[in-house]
Scaffold this motif. Structure first.
Motif, short mmCIF file in Angstrom:
data_model
loop_
_atom_site.label_atom_id
_atom_site.label_comp_id
_atom_site.label_asym_id
_atom_site.label_seq_id
_atom_site.Cartn_x
_atom_site.Cartn_y
_atom_site.Cartn_z
N GLU A 1 -10.56 7.71 43.16
CA GLU A 1 -10.69 9.16 42.94
C GLU A 1 -11.08 9.86 44.24
OE1 GLU A 1 -13.32 10.27 39.76
OE2 GLU A 1 -11.98 9.46 38.22
N VAL A 2 -11.94 9.24 45.04
CA VAL A 2 -12.31 9.82 46.34
C VAL A 2 -11.06 9.93 47.21
CG1 VAL A 2 -13.64 9.45 48.46
CG2 VAL A 2 -14.68 8.98 46.23
N ALA B 1 -20.93 18.33 47.29
CA ALA B 1 -20.30 17.04 47.01
C ALA B 1 -20.13 16.89 45.50
CB ALA B 1 -21.16 15.90 47.54
N PHE B 2 -18.93 16.45 45.13
CA PHE B 2 -18.59 16.22 43.73
C PHE B 2 -18.63 14.72 43.46
CE2 PHE B 2 -16.60 20.16 45.01
CZ PHE B 2 -16.98 21.01 43.99
N THR B 3 -19.12 14.34 42.29
CA THR B 3 -19.21 12.95 41.91
C THR B 3 -17.83 12.43 41.52
OG1 THR B 3 -21.43 13.31 41.06
CG2 THR B 3 -20.30 11.32 40.31
N ALA B 4 -17.46 11.28 42.07
CA ALA B 4 -16.22 10.60 41.71
C ALA B 4 -16.59 9.30 41.00
CB ALA B 4 -15.39 10.30 42.95
N ALA B 5 -15.83 8.95 39.98
CA ALA B 5 -16.11 7.74 39.20
C ALA B 5 -15.69 6.48 39.94
CB ALA B 5 -15.43 7.81 37.84
N GLU C 1 -16.87 17.60 49.54
CA GLU C 1 -16.87 16.14 49.56
C GLU C 1 -16.68 15.60 48.16
OE1 GLU C 1 -20.10 12.52 50.40
OE2 GLU C 1 -20.71 14.61 50.67
N ALA C 2 -16.08 14.43 48.07
CA ALA C 2 -16.12 13.63 46.85
C ALA C 2 -16.81 12.32 47.23
CB ALA C 2 -14.73 13.36 46.31
N ALA D 1 -15.44 11.14 51.10
CA ALA D 1 -14.42 11.80 51.91
C ALA D 1 -14.78 13.27 51.99
CB ALA D 1 -13.04 11.63 51.30
N PHE D 2 -14.49 13.88 53.15
CA PHE D 2 -14.91 15.25 53.43
C PHE D 2 -13.73 16.10 53.88
CE2 PHE D 2 -18.24 12.25 54.23
CZ PHE D 2 -19.39 12.83 53.77
N ALA D 3 -13.78 17.38 53.52
CA ALA D 3 -12.76 18.33 53.97
C ALA D 3 -13.39 19.72 54.06
CB ALA D 3 -11.59 18.36 52.99
N PHE D 4 -12.89 20.53 54.99
CA PHE D 4 -13.27 21.94 55.04
C PHE D 4 -12.29 22.70 54.17
CE2 PHE D 4 -14.95 20.78 59.36
CZ PHE D 4 -16.29 21.02 59.06
N ASP D 5 -12.80 23.46 53.19
CA ASP D 5 -11.91 24.24 52.33
C ASP D 5 -11.34 25.42 53.11
OD1 ASP D 5 -13.80 26.34 52.34
OD2 ASP D 5 -14.33 26.11 50.23
#
Length: 128
Positions: A78-79, A70-74, A121-122, A110-114
């Motif tokens: 952005e998510v 999971a990546f941090t979104a401000a 996730e963000a 929000a989630f996605a399979f790469d």
């Protein structure tokens, strides 16, 4: 910035006990558990420190690698933008942008399979 990372495990209870013991010398402890009833089918345990879980283990369908990042979104915007961009780039949806109050009241992710099946996730932890 990485917000948290997670691994899919075969035996949840065994893995939870293992990580509780193995991470204790690093001052990392079990901070949160999420039940299958809360998620719709899988159990999760979050380990961390200072009240912030950043390493997760969980059950459920195992993607190709079993990795979740999971990546941090401000902001929540952005998510939303991350999710749209990931799908546009070829990812498969794994959860539209929205609140996940079973984690905490302001958890917006929000989630996605790469392309290789990793669950990306963000997440924004700020109020709207």
């Amino acid at each position: 910035m990485i917000d948290h990372i997670g691994l899919t495990v075969a035996d949840f209870a065994r893995a939870r006990a293992f990580y509780a013991e193995a991470l204790a010398p690093l001052s990392i402890s079990l901070l949160m558990e999420v039940t299958p009833e809360q998620t719709g089918g899988s159990a999760h345990a979050g380990f961390g420190r200072d009240g912030k879980p950043f390493f997760w283990i969980g059950t459920g369908a195992r993607p190709a690698s079993g990795v979740h990042v999971a990546f941090t979104a401000a902001t929540r915007a952005e998510v939303d933008a991350f999710h749209a961009a990931a799908l546009s780039a070829g990812a498969r949806d794994n959860g539209a942008p929205g609140l996940r109050p079973h984690y905490h009241p302001n958890y917006y992710g929000a989630f996605a399979f790469d392309l290789d099946g990793n669950n990306i996730e963000a997440v924004c932890h700020r109020p709207a």
